[in-house]
Design a protein around this motif. Structure first.
Motif, PDB file in Angstrom:
ATOM      1  N   GLY A   1      38.304  46.077  36.404  1.00  0.00           N
ATOM      2  CA  GLY A   1      39.267  46.384  37.465  1.00  0.00           C
ATOM      3  C   GLY A   1      39.574  45.171  38.325  1.00  0.00           C
ATOM      4  N   LEU A   2      40.663  45.289  39.105  1.00  0.00           N
ATOM      5  CA  LEU A   2      41.115  44.174  39.945  1.00  0.00           C
ATOM      6  C   LEU A   2      40.058  43.787  40.986  1.00  0.00           C
ATOM      7  CD1 LEU A   2      43.296  42.217  40.923  1.00  0.00           C
ATOM      8  CD2 LEU A   2      44.266  44.102  42.273  1.00  0.00           C
ATOM      9  N   GLY A   3      39.408  44.793  41.582  1.00  0.00           N
ATOM     10  CA  GLY A   3      38.387  44.512  42.599  1.00  0.00           C
ATOM     11  C   GLY A   3      37.286  43.650  42.005  1.00  0.00           C
TER      12      GLY A   3
ATOM     13  N   ASP B   1      51.452  39.517  37.579  1.00  0.00           N
ATOM     14  CA  ASP B   1      52.402  40.507  37.068  1.00  0.00           C
ATOM     15  C   ASP B   1      53.660  40.565  37.935  1.00  0.00           C
ATOM     16  OD1 ASP B   1      51.183  41.351  34.850  1.00  0.00           O
ATOM     17  OD2 ASP B   1      50.421  43.248  35.656  1.00  0.00           O
ATOM     18  N   MET B   2      53.500  40.222  39.195  1.00  0.00           N
ATOM     19  CA  MET B   2      54.623  40.364  40.120  1.00  0.00           C
ATOM     20  C   MET B   2      55.228  38.985  40.413  1.00  0.00           C
ATOM     21  SD  MET B   2      55.829  43.161  41.253  1.00  0.00           S
ATOM     22  CE  MET B   2      54.748  44.497  41.711  1.00  0.00           C
ATOM     23  N   LEU B   3      56.515  38.849  40.136  1.00  0.00           N
ATOM     24  CA  LEU B   3      57.204  37.591  40.471  1.00  0.00           C
ATOM     25  C   LEU B   3      58.129  37.827  41.646  1.00  0.00           C
ATOM     26  CD1 LEU B   3      58.233  35.803  37.178  1.00  0.00           C
ATOM     27  CD2 LEU B   3      56.362  35.298  38.725  1.00  0.00           C
TER      28      LEU B   3
ATOM     29  N   GLN C   1      52.547  54.429  40.618  1.00  0.00           N
ATOM     30  CA  GLN C   1      52.220  53.259  39.784  1.00  0.00           C
ATOM     31  C   GLN C   1      51.588  52.122  40.574  1.00  0.00           C
ATOM     32  OE1 GLN C   1      55.749  51.949  37.681  1.00  0.00           O
ATOM     33  NE2 GLN C   1      56.409  54.072  37.456  1.00  0.00           N
ATOM     34  N   TYR C   2      51.520  52.272  41.902  1.00  0.00           N
ATOM     35  CA  TYR C   2      51.103  51.145  42.746  1.00  0.00           C
ATOM     36  C   TYR C   2      50.088  51.579  43.802  1.00  0.00           C
ATOM     37  CZ  TYR C   2      55.343  49.093  40.780  1.00  0.00           C
ATOM     38  OH  TYR C   2      56.299  48.616  39.917  1.00  0.00           O
ATOM     39  N   GLY C   3      49.543  50.574  44.514  1.00  0.00           N
ATOM     40  CA  GLY C   3      48.827  50.869  45.744  1.00  0.00           C
ATOM     41  C   GLY C   3      49.885  51.108  46.813  1.00  0.00           C
ATOM     42  N   ILE C   4      49.643  52.080  47.690  1.00  0.00           N
ATOM     43  CA  ILE C   4      50.639  52.427  48.721  1.00  0.00           C
ATOM     44  C   ILE C   4      49.969  52.331  50.090  1.00  0.00           C
ATOM     45  CG2 ILE C   4      52.155  54.280  49.602  1.00  0.00           C
ATOM     46  CD1 ILE C   4      53.101  53.324  46.882  1.00  0.00           C
TER      47      ILE C   4
ATOM     48  N   VAL D   1      46.152  53.736  49.774  1.00  0.00           N
ATOM     49  CA  VAL D   1      45.613  54.524  48.673  1.00  0.00           C
ATOM     50  C   VAL D   1      46.121  53.935  47.357  1.00  0.00           C
ATOM     51  CG1 VAL D   1      47.480  56.211  49.049  1.00  0.00           C
ATOM     52  CG2 VAL D   1      45.533  56.873  47.662  1.00  0.00           C
ATOM     53  N   GLU D   2      45.248  53.912  46.348  1.00  0.00           N
ATOM     54  CA  GLU D   2      45.630  53.340  45.056  1.00  0.00           C
ATOM     55  C   GLU D   2      46.214  54.418  44.151  1.00  0.00           C
ATOM     56  OE1 GLU D   2      45.748  50.201  44.245  1.00  0.00           O
ATOM     57  OE2 GLU D   2      46.138  50.396  42.101  1.00  0.00           O
ATOM     58  N   LYS D   3      47.405  54.165  43.666  1.00  0.00           N
ATOM     59  CA  LYS D   3      48.112  55.038  42.708  1.00  0.00           C
ATOM     60  C   LYS D   3      47.993  56.531  43.045  1.00  0.00           C
ATOM     61  CE  LYS D   3      47.974  51.535  39.158  1.00  0.00           C
ATOM     62  NZ  LYS D   3      46.880  50.604  39.368  1.00  0.00           N
TER      63      LYS D   3
ATOM     64  N   ILE E   1      52.070  48.074  47.533  1.00  0.00           N
ATOM     65  CA  ILE E   1      51.361  46.798  47.610  1.00  0.00           C
ATOM     66  C   ILE E   1      51.897  45.949  46.460  1.00  0.00           C
ATOM     67  CG2 ILE E   1      49.096  45.708  47.386  1.00  0.00           C
ATOM     68  CD1 ILE E   1      47.861  48.293  48.498  1.00  0.00           C
ATOM     69  N   MET E   2      52.537  44.824  46.805  1.00  0.00           N
ATOM     70  CA  MET E   2      53.302  44.117  45.770  1.00  0.00           C
ATOM     71  C   MET E   2      52.563  42.948  45.116  1.00  0.00           C
ATOM     72  SD  MET E   2      55.797  41.814  48.018  1.00  0.00           S
ATOM     73  CE  MET E   2      55.929  40.803  46.597  1.00  0.00           C
ATOM     74  N   GLY E   3      51.231  42.904  45.280  1.00  0.00           N
ATOM     75  CA  GLY E   3      50.468  41.894  44.543  1.00  0.00           C
ATOM     76  C   GLY E   3      50.340  40.557  45.254  1.00  0.00           C
ATOM     77  N   ARG E   4      50.542  40.547  46.569  1.00  0.00           N
ATOM     78  CA  ARG E   4      50.329  39.339  47.366  1.00  0.00           C
ATOM     79  C   ARG E   4      49.448  39.728  48.556  1.00  0.00           C
ATOM     80  NH1 ARG E   4      52.320  38.040  43.397  1.00  0.00           N
ATOM     81  NH2 ARG E   4      54.059  36.636  42.970  1.00  0.00           N
ATOM     82  N   TYR E   5      48.339  39.005  48.719  1.00  0.00           N
ATOM     83  CA  TYR E   5      47.372  39.369  49.749  1.00  0.00           C
ATOM     84  C   TYR E   5      46.849  38.108  50.438  1.00  0.00           C
ATOM     85  CZ  TYR E   5      46.728  43.187  46.253  1.00  0.00           C
ATOM     86  OH  TYR E   5      46.892  44.193  45.327  1.00  0.00           O
ATOM     87  N   ILE E   6      46.489  38.251  51.720  1.00  0.00           N
ATOM     88  CA  ILE E   6      45.651  37.258  52.400  1.00  0.00           C
ATOM     89  C   ILE E   6      44.441  38.050  52.877  1.00  0.00           C
ATOM     90  CG2 ILE E   6      45.429  35.774  54.431  1.00  0.00           C
ATOM     91  CD1 ILE E   6      48.456  35.211  54.102  1.00  0.00           C
TER      92      ILE E   6
ATOM     93  N   LEU F   1      40.558  47.106  44.188  1.00  0.00           N
ATOM     94  CA  LEU F   1      40.634  46.268  45.391  1.00  0.00           C
ATOM     95  C   LEU F   1      41.104  47.113  46.580  1.00  0.00           C
ATOM     96  CD1 LEU F   1      40.525  43.431  46.667  1.00  0.00           C
ATOM     97  CD2 LEU F   1      42.948  43.188  46.082  1.00  0.00           C
ATOM     98  N   THR F   2      42.057  48.018  46.311  1.00  0.00           N
ATOM     99  CA  THR F   2      42.605  48.836  47.407  1.00  0.00           C
ATOM    100  C   THR F   2      41.495  49.626  48.112  1.00  0.00           C
ATOM    101  OG1 THR F   2      44.651  49.023  46.154  1.00  0.00           O
ATOM    102  CG2 THR F   2      44.380  50.549  47.991  1.00  0.00           C
ATOM    103  N   ASP F   3      40.538  50.167  47.348  1.00  0.00           N
ATOM    104  CA  ASP F   3      39.441  50.924  47.967  1.00  0.00           C
ATOM    105  C   ASP F   3      38.592  50.006  48.856  1.00  0.00           C
ATOM    106  OD1 ASP F   3      40.375  53.047  46.503  1.00  0.00           O
ATOM    107  OD2 ASP F   3      38.848  52.913  44.936  1.00  0.00           O
TER     108      ASP F   3
HETATM  109  C1  G1P Z   1      47.525  46.353  41.086  1.00  0.00           C
HETATM  110  C2  G1P Z   1      46.991  46.892  42.416  1.00  0.00           C
HETATM  111  C3  G1P Z   1      48.043  47.774  43.090  1.00  0.00           C
HETATM  112  C4  G1P Z   1      49.355  46.992  43.243  1.00  0.00           C
HETATM  113  C5  G1P Z   1      49.803  46.431  41.886  1.00  0.00           C
HETATM  114  C6  G1P Z   1      51.010  45.518  42.043  1.00  0.00           C
HETATM  115  O1  G1P Z   1      47.663  47.409  40.186  1.00  0.00           O
HETATM  116  O2  G1P Z   1      45.809  47.617  42.181  1.00  0.00           O
HETATM  117  O3  G1P Z   1      47.583  48.194  44.337  1.00  0.00           O
HETATM  118  O4  G1P Z   1      50.347  47.822  43.795  1.00  0.00           O
HETATM  119  O5  G1P Z   1      48.762  45.680  41.250  1.00  0.00           O
HETATM  120  O6  G1P Z   1      51.426  45.044  40.799  1.00  0.00           O
HETATM  121  P1  G1P Z   1      47.818  47.177  38.594  1.00  0.00           P
HETATM  122  O7  G1P Z   1      49.237  46.758  38.369  1.00  0.00           O
HETATM  123  O8  G1P Z   1      46.835  46.122  38.226  1.00  0.00           O
HETATM  124  O9  G1P Z   1      47.520  48.505  37.960  1.00  0.00           O
END
Ligand code: G1P
Length: 300
Positions: free
Chosen positions: A112-114, A135-137, A173-176, A193-195, A207-212, A234-236
Motif C-alpha cells: 500500500g501507499l502508506g 500517476d497524477m500529472l 476512486q480517490y481519497g476525499i 476518508v480513503e475511497k 486528494i490529487m496525489g500531492r502532499y507536504i 496513507l490517508t488513514d
Molecule cells: C492514492 C491515494 C488516494 C489519492 C490517489 C490519487 O490512491 O491513496 O488518496 O486520491 O492516490 O491518485 P491510488 O490511486 O494509489 O489507489
C-alpha cells in the motif's frame, strides 16, 4: 513565523501498472511517455520547479530503468557530440538532478501507499517533505502545483494536501477530504476518508496525489493496520496525524490528469502536445480532422 523548508520529495514508483498491460509487461508504467517525456520525468520536473533538492524514489522489481533514466548516458552523449548535437546534450543534462541529488530504495512487497512512504523514512529523516504520486500529472498556468502548495506551506506550516474537485460518480476512486471553506484556495481540513463507497463521500474534493507532510507521519505508519482495499493507507495515517497537527487543503490552480487510467493518460498526451509550441498547430489540425471524421461517421 518561518517553517522548515521542504527540500526532499518522495516518488513512490513500485506499482505494477496492470491497467496498461501489455505495455507495462517489461517496462515500468512511470516510463510511459507523455509526448516526449516519461511520466516520471514530468513529475520530477514539477518538483524541481518547486525548489526540491533531493529526489527519493521508492522502487520495486523491474524498475531499474528509472534509475538509468536519471543518470547520464555516456555512450549516447559521445554519439551526439560527434554529430554536433550540442543542444540535445544540453537539454538532456538540464533535465537531470545533480550528483548526489537522487536516492533509490525498494518497497519489497506491495502493501500500500502508506507502506511505500514509510520505506523512505531513513532517507527523509526528521524534516517535512513533499510526496508526489506519479500517476497524477499536473499542468498549471503559473507556479507548478507543488510550488503553489509550498507557497501556502510557507505561510501556514503543518501539513498540506493538494485537492481537486471530481464528479460525484468518481469519489469512490480517490481519497476525499472535508474542509472548512473560506475565501481563499487554502482551507483547514476537518476530515478525510480513503475511497468512500459511492453516496457516502463527505465532499467531492479528492486528494490529487500531492502532499507536504511532517515527519511524525512515519511513526504512525510504523504501526499501521490495513485499511481500504486491505492496504496500508496513507490517508488513514494522515487522519490520525490530524489529531495532533494542522492539515490544510490547497486547491490546485490548473489541470490534473489521472494517468493511472487509460483515458486520463491519453488526455494528458493531448493536453501536453497542445501546450507544446512546436507541436500545437500541426497537432491541433490532425486532432480536428479526427474529430470531424468521427462526427461524420456518427451522422451516417
Ligand atoms: C492514492 C491515494 C488516494 C489519492 C490517489 C490519487 O490512491 O491513496 O488518496 O486520491 O492516490 O491518485 P491510488 O490511486 O494509489 O489507489
Amino acid at each position: 513565523m518561518t517553517h522548515k523548508p521542504i527540500r526532499k520529495a518522495i516518488f513512490p514508483v513500485a506499482g505494477l501498472g496492470t491497467r496498461f498491460l501489455p505495455a507495462t509487461k517489461a517496462m515500468p508504467k512511470e516510463m510511459l511517455t507523455i509526448v516526449d517525456r516519461p511520466i516520471i520525468q514530468r513529475v520530477v520536473d514539477e518538483a524541481r520547479e518547486a525548489g526540491i533538492e533531493h529526489f527519493i524514489f521508492v522502487t520495486g522489481r523491474n524498475k531499474g530503468v528509472i534509475e538509468d533514466h536519471f543518470d547520464r548516458q555516456a555512450e549516447l552523449e559521445m554519439i551526439l557530440e560527434k554529430k554536433g548535437k550540442h543542444d540535445v546534450i544540453k537539454q538532456l543534462n538540464d533535465l537531470l538532478p545533480g550528483p548526489g541529488q537522487t536516492s533509490f530504495t525498494r518497497q519489497q512487497e506491495p502493501l500500500g501507499l502508506g507502506h511505500a512512504v514509510w520505506c523512505a523514512r531513513e532517507l527523509v529523516g526528521n524534516e517535512p517533505f513533499a510526496l508526489l504520486l506519479p500517476d497524477m500529472l499536473t499542468q498549471s498556468p503559473g507556479d507548478s502545483c507543488l510550488k503553489q502548495m509550498i507557497n501556502n506551506y510557507n505561510e501556514k506550516g503543518g501539513n498540506i494536501i493538494g485537492v481537486e474537485e471530481v464528479a460525484d460518480s468518481e469519489t469512490d476512486q480517490y481519497g476525499i477530504v472535508s474542509i472548512k471553506k473560506g475565501a481563499e484556495n487554502c482551507w483547514p481540513i476537518t476530515g478525510m476518508v480513503e475511497k468512500p463507497p459511492l453516496g457516502t463521500a463527505p465532499s467531492n474534493l479528492m486528494i490529487m496525489g500531492r502532499y507536504i507532510l511532517q515527519p511524525e507521519i512515519f511513526s504512525i505508519l510504523k504501526d499501521q493496520r490495513k485499511g481500504a482495499g486491505n492496504e496500508i493507507q496513507l490517508t488513514d495515517a494522515m487522519h490520525s496525524l490530524m489529531e495532533m497537527q494542522d492539515f490544510h487543503a490547497v486547491k490546485h490552480n490548473g489541470m490534473s490528469f489521472d494517468c493511472g487510467s487509460r483515458v486520463g493518460f491519453l488526455t494528458a498526451n493531448v493536453a501536453f502536445a497542445l501546450a507544446s509550441p512546436d507541436l500545437r498547430n500541426d497537432f491541433a489540425k490532425e486532432l480536428r480532422n479526427l474529430l470531424d471524421n468521427l462526427t461524420s461517421q456518427a451522422a451516417e
